[in-house]
Structures are given as structure tokens and as C-alpha cells.
Motif scaffolding. Structure first.
Motif, PDB file in Angstrom:
ATOM      1  N   MET A   1       0.848  -1.199   0.000  1.00  0.00           N
ATOM      2  CA  MET A   1       0.000   0.000   0.000  1.00  0.00           C
ATOM      3  C   MET A   1       0.882   1.247   0.000  1.00  0.00           C
ATOM      4  SD  MET A   1      -3.226  -0.862   2.470  1.00  0.00           S
ATOM      5  CE  MET A   1      -2.213  -1.047   3.930  1.00  0.00           C
ATOM      6  N   ILE A   2       0.367   2.324  -0.573  1.00  0.00           N
ATOM      7  CA  ILE A   2       1.110   3.575  -0.651  1.00  0.00           C
ATOM      8  C   ILE A   2       0.767   4.433   0.558  1.00  0.00           C
ATOM      9  CG2 ILE A   2       1.516   5.660  -2.012  1.00  0.00           C
ATOM     10  CD1 ILE A   2       0.582   4.072  -4.471  1.00  0.00           C
ATOM     11  N   ARG A   3       1.748   4.621   1.437  1.00  0.00           N
ATOM     12  CA  ARG A   3       1.527   5.448   2.624  1.00  0.00           C
ATOM     13  C   ARG A   3       2.234   6.788   2.522  1.00  0.00           C
ATOM     14  NH1 ARG A   3       2.549   0.355   5.194  1.00  0.00           N
ATOM     15  NH2 ARG A   3       0.647  -0.523   6.078  1.00  0.00           N
ATOM     16  N   ARG A   4       3.294   6.850   1.680  1.00  0.00           N
ATOM     17  CA  ARG A   4       4.078   8.074   1.582  1.00  0.00           C
ATOM     18  C   ARG A   4       4.849   8.082   0.267  1.00  0.00           C
ATOM     19  NH1 ARG A   4       8.281   8.097   6.373  1.00  0.00           N
ATOM     20  NH2 ARG A   4       8.934   9.989   5.281  1.00  0.00           N
ATOM     21  N   GLY A   5       5.382   9.243  -0.089  1.00  0.00           N
ATOM     22  CA  GLY A   5       6.198   9.325  -1.290  1.00  0.00           C
ATOM     23  C   GLY A   5       6.105  10.680  -1.954  1.00  0.00           C
ATOM     24  N   LEU A   6       6.960  10.888  -2.935  1.00  0.00           N
ATOM     25  CA  LEU A   6       6.961  12.096  -3.754  1.00  0.00           C
ATOM     26  C   LEU A   6       6.874  11.677  -5.217  1.00  0.00           C
ATOM     27  CD1 LEU A   6       9.851  14.194  -2.131  1.00  0.00           C
ATOM     28  CD2 LEU A   6       7.421  14.766  -2.051  1.00  0.00           C
ATOM     29  N   LEU A   7       6.113  12.421  -5.993  1.00  0.00           N
ATOM     30  CA  LEU A   7       5.997  12.139  -7.414  1.00  0.00           C
ATOM     31  C   LEU A   7       5.619  13.404  -8.166  1.00  0.00           C
ATOM     32  CD1 LEU A   7       2.601  10.469  -8.298  1.00  0.00           C
ATOM     33  CD2 LEU A   7       3.097  11.243  -5.975  1.00  0.00           C
ATOM     34  N   ALA A   8       5.820  13.372  -9.466  1.00  0.00           N
ATOM     35  CA  ALA A   8       5.421  14.482 -10.330  1.00  0.00           C
ATOM     36  C   ALA A   8       4.125  14.099 -11.034  1.00  0.00           C
ATOM     37  CB  ALA A   8       6.502  14.773 -11.356  1.00  0.00           C
ATOM     38  N   VAL A   9       3.178  15.019 -11.043  1.00  0.00           N
ATOM     39  CA  VAL A   9       1.896  14.815 -11.708  1.00  0.00           C
ATOM     40  C   VAL A   9       1.701  15.925 -12.736  1.00  0.00           C
ATOM     41  CG1 VAL A   9      -0.609  14.777 -11.405  1.00  0.00           C
ATOM     42  CG2 VAL A   9       0.857  13.640  -9.740  1.00  0.00           C
ATOM     43  N   TYR A  10       1.213  15.570 -13.917  1.00  0.00           N
ATOM     44  CA  TYR A  10       0.899  16.563 -14.942  1.00  0.00           C
ATOM     45  C   TYR A  10      -0.468  17.172 -14.651  1.00  0.00           C
ATOM     46  CZ  TYR A  10      -0.795  18.490 -19.333  1.00  0.00           C
ATOM     47  OH  TYR A  10      -1.350  19.324 -20.280  1.00  0.00           O
ATOM     48  N   LYS A  11      -0.499  18.513 -14.529  1.00  0.00           N
ATOM     49  CA  LYS A  11      -1.764  19.222 -14.376  1.00  0.00           C
ATOM     50  C   LYS A  11      -2.165  19.817 -15.727  1.00  0.00           C
ATOM     51  CE  LYS A  11      -2.686  23.514 -13.302  1.00  0.00           C
ATOM     52  NZ  LYS A  11      -3.897  23.807 -14.130  1.00  0.00           N
ATOM     53  N   PRO A  12      -3.324  19.417 -16.257  1.00  0.00           N
ATOM     54  CA  PRO A  12      -3.768  20.020 -17.509  1.00  0.00           C
ATOM     55  C   PRO A  12      -4.346  21.412 -17.262  1.00  0.00           C
ATOM     56  CG  PRO A  12      -5.412  18.469 -16.729  1.00  0.00           C
ATOM     57  CD  PRO A  12      -4.247  18.384 -15.773  1.00  0.00           C
ATOM     58  N   PRO A  13      -4.480  22.232 -18.311  1.00  0.00           N
ATOM     59  CA  PRO A  13      -5.116  23.538 -18.127  1.00  0.00           C
ATOM     60  C   PRO A  13      -6.594  23.375 -17.803  1.00  0.00           C
ATOM     61  CG  PRO A  13      -4.709  23.085 -20.462  1.00  0.00           C
ATOM     62  CD  PRO A  13      -4.036  22.000 -19.695  1.00  0.00           C
ATOM     63  N   GLY A  14      -7.116  24.354 -17.067  1.00  0.00           N
ATOM     64  CA  GLY A  14      -8.557  24.359 -16.799  1.00  0.00           C
ATOM     65  C   GLY A  14      -8.974  23.841 -15.443  1.00  0.00           C
TER      66      GLY A  14
ATOM     67  N   GLU B   1       3.522  11.335   5.046  1.00  0.00           N
ATOM     68  CA  GLU B   1       4.598  11.996   5.778  1.00  0.00           C
ATOM     69  C   GLU B   1       5.524  12.799   4.862  1.00  0.00           C
ATOM     70  OE1 GLU B   1       5.442  12.271   9.128  1.00  0.00           O
ATOM     71  OE2 GLU B   1       3.363  11.591   9.327  1.00  0.00           O
ATOM     72  N   ASP B   2       5.583  12.422   3.593  1.00  0.00           N
ATOM     73  CA  ASP B   2       6.488  13.119   2.684  1.00  0.00           C
ATOM     74  C   ASP B   2       5.954  14.472   2.226  1.00  0.00           C
ATOM     75  OD1 ASP B   2       8.775  11.479   2.571  1.00  0.00           O
ATOM     76  OD2 ASP B   2       7.682  10.013   1.384  1.00  0.00           O
ATOM     77  N   CYS B   3       4.766  14.848   2.683  1.00  0.00           N
ATOM     78  CA  CYS B   3       4.307  16.226   2.470  1.00  0.00           C
ATOM     79  C   CYS B   3       5.261  17.217   3.137  1.00  0.00           C
ATOM     80  CB  CYS B   3       2.894  16.415   3.029  1.00  0.00           C
ATOM     81  SG  CYS B   3       1.595  15.692   2.004  1.00  0.00           S
ATOM     82  N   LYS B   4       5.968  16.742   4.172  1.00  0.00           N
ATOM     83  CA  LYS B   4       6.916  17.611   4.876  1.00  0.00           C
ATOM     84  C   LYS B   4       8.077  18.032   3.978  1.00  0.00           C
ATOM     85  CE  LYS B   4       5.925  15.500   9.377  1.00  0.00           C
ATOM     86  NZ  LYS B   4       6.475  14.690  10.497  1.00  0.00           N
ATOM     87  N   GLN B   5       8.339  17.248   2.926  1.00  0.00           N
ATOM     88  CA  GLN B   5       9.453  17.559   2.035  1.00  0.00           C
ATOM     89  C   GLN B   5       9.091  18.605   0.972  1.00  0.00           C
ATOM     90  OE1 GLN B   5      12.039  14.442   0.619  1.00  0.00           O
ATOM     91  NE2 GLN B   5      10.842  12.895   1.713  1.00  0.00           N
ATOM     92  N   LEU B   6       7.809  18.955   0.865  1.00  0.00           N
ATOM     93  CA  LEU B   6       7.365  19.831  -0.219  1.00  0.00           C
ATOM     94  C   LEU B   6       7.903  21.254  -0.099  1.00  0.00           C
ATOM     95  CD1 LEU B   6       3.652  18.685  -0.576  1.00  0.00           C
ATOM     96  CD2 LEU B   6       5.554  18.178  -2.112  1.00  0.00           C
ATOM     97  N   ARG B   7       8.229  21.678   1.125  1.00  0.00           N
ATOM     98  CA  ARG B   7       8.689  23.047   1.305  1.00  0.00           C
ATOM     99  C   ARG B   7       9.936  23.345   0.469  1.00  0.00           C
ATOM    100  NH1 ARG B   7       7.475  26.879   4.911  1.00  0.00           N
ATOM    101  NH2 ARG B   7       6.200  25.413   6.071  1.00  0.00           N
ATOM    102  N   ARG B   8      10.814  22.357   0.324  1.00  0.00           N
ATOM    103  CA  ARG B   8      12.034  22.609  -0.451  1.00  0.00           C
ATOM    104  C   ARG B   8      11.737  22.810  -1.929  1.00  0.00           C
ATOM    105  NH1 ARG B   8      14.732  17.470  -2.257  1.00  0.00           N
ATOM    106  NH2 ARG B   8      13.436  15.722  -1.604  1.00  0.00           N
TER     107      ARG B   8
END
Length: 252
Positions: A1-14, A69-76
Motif C-alpha cells: 500500500m502507498i503510505r508516503r512518497g513524492l511524485l510528479a503529476v501533470y496538471k492540464p489547463p482548466g 509523511e512526505d508532504c513535509k518535504q514539499l517546502r524545499r
């Protein structure tokens, strides 16, 4: 199961950056329920999914997403990361939001501008400089975003005098890709906190005209690039499978 992590997601316009994070969170929860897995405490309504830097609704490109928990890494990724963009600007017209979603506020002559003039103007923005944030931005003033005040003023007619937010930025690369008057496209690599709408406004002003952004794509955030960004499984809906999310986490 996915409990944590960092990834890139493509956001479309709109759609908004918040829309993307909420849909990703819903996917994590719904896929578990479909599989008959009882969500653990970490998948409670308080389970966090966040992003490391807002993209305007009209824009497309990379959002760096943190899970658990990896939301804590987003500040960088918000404050200390090099970012890259592809931007199309239009000269001779500007809007209140400095982008294509705003209402036109001013027009000005632009036919005097040549390719060589534009290239010299771009060169002057290289290196460390200062930039004022646009009125329509997520920056806070007295607990509310600047955009909230701007939209409220449009409906009530009552404006609030918000002190301009001036910040130090660094533009390490600013290259002209095309000039098809009155539009031009550039590739930009810069420090976190650089507003492309303000940059196009400032470029136009240096050429004695006005301008706004008609297209914006964020192509890289630190080590994350569009090549590895998680995209929707279908064009109709912004949904992902657990396996595609795991694959995006492995790529990072």
C-alpha cells in the motif's frame, strides 16, 4: 500500500492545483476500497496529499505531489528549487490578471518591436533581479490571498491598497524560441518564486508596451520533468490507477 512518497503529476489547463491533489487523494482511497482493503489510520480523512507549488488554473505542467509523511518535504520544492517553464506572451494588450483568464485593461502600440530588440530585452533579465508579484497571486495579506481581494474588488467596486510584494529572484536562462508578432515564446529557467506573468509584463514594459501570458507550461521542478510526470489514464477524467502512481513513485 502507498503510505508516503513524492511524485510528479501533470496538471492540464482548466483545473486548479488543489483539484489535482484532491483527485489523487480520492484515487488512493477509492482504489483501496475497490480492492476490498480496509483503510488504515493513515488513510483517514486527515490523510495528507499536498503539492509543492501552485500552478495557475489556465496553466499546465508539473506539480510535485507529496503523499502522507512526505508532504513535509514539499517546502524545499516551494522555496529552494530551480524551475523551468515554456511561456507564450502577447504584446500590445494586457489584462488585470496578466494572463488570458483576465479582463483586458489596456492596449498599447507594439509594432516598433523587432526581434533584435526583444532579444536584447530578454538578455537584460538574466541573473539576480527583483520582481513584484502580480495582484492575482496566492501571496497572503492579513490572512487572505491577494487574489481573493482582487476578485472581491471586481464585484464590490471596493479596492484594498495591498503593499506590493517585491522579492529577489534569479533567472539563469531566458531564451527566445519564436517571435511571431505580436506573440513571442520563451524558455525560462529560474529560481522558486518567480512569476511568469510578472516576467512577461516586465519584458513588455521594457519594450515600451504592455503584455500578458497566453500560455504557460511548467516543464521541470528540480529533478522532476514532464517526461516522468504521472498523466491521466484517460483523456475524459483525471484519474489514475494505484499501479500508475506506484510507477511514478519508482521513477523518482
Amino acid at each position: 500500500m502507498i503510505r508516503r512518497g513524492l511524485l510528479a503529476v501533470y496538471k492540464p489547463p482548466g483545473i486548479t492545483s488543489s483539484d489535482v491533489t484532491q483527485k489523487l487523494k480520492q484515487t488512493l482511497l477509492s482504489q483501496l476500497q475497490t480492492a476490498g482493503v480496509q483503510p488504515r489510520k493513515s488513510y483517514s480523512p486527515n490523510f495528507k496529499v499536498g503539492h509543492g507549488g501552485t500552478l495557475d488554473k489556465f496553466a499546465e505542467g508539473i506539480l510535485v505531489i507529496g503523499i502522507g509523511e512526505d508532504c513535509k518535504q514539499l517546502r524545499r520544492f516551494q522555496n529552494n528549487t530551480i524551475k523551468s517553464y515554456e511561456v507564450i506572451g502577447r504584446l500590445g494588450v494586457t489584462t488585470d490578471s496578466l494572463d488570458c483568464d483576465g479582463a483586458e485593461t489596456e492596449s498599447k502600440e507594439w509594432t516598433h518591436i523587432t526581434t533584435s530588440m526583444l532579444e536584447r530585452a530578454l538578455q537584460s533579465f538574466h541573473g539576480e533581479t527583483t520582481q513584484s508579484a502580480p495582484l492575482y497571486s496566492a501571496l497572503k495579506y492579513k490572512g487572505r490571498s491577494s487574489s481573493d481581494y482582487a476578485r472581491e474588488a471586481k464585484t464590490t467596486g471596493i479596492t484594498i491598497d495591498i503593499p506590493p510584494k517585491v522579492r529577489q529572484i534569479t533567472i539563469s536562462s531566458l531564451k527566445l524560441k519564436d517571435f511571431s508578432p505580436p506573440s513571442f515564446s520563451v524558455a525560462v529557467t529560474c529560481s522558486s518564486g518567480t512569476y511568469m506573468r510578472s516576467l512577461v509584463h516586465d519584458i513588455a514594459e521594457s519594450l515600451d508596451t504592455v503584455g500578458y501570458v497566453t500560455h504557460l507550461c511548467r516543464t521541470a521542478v528540480g529533478p522532476f520533468t514532464l517526461q516522468h510526470a504521472l498523466r491521466a489514464d484517460t483523456e475524459e477524467e483525471e484519474l489514475w490507477s494505484l499501479e500508475s502512481i506506484k510507477s511514478a513513485l519508482r521513477d523518482f
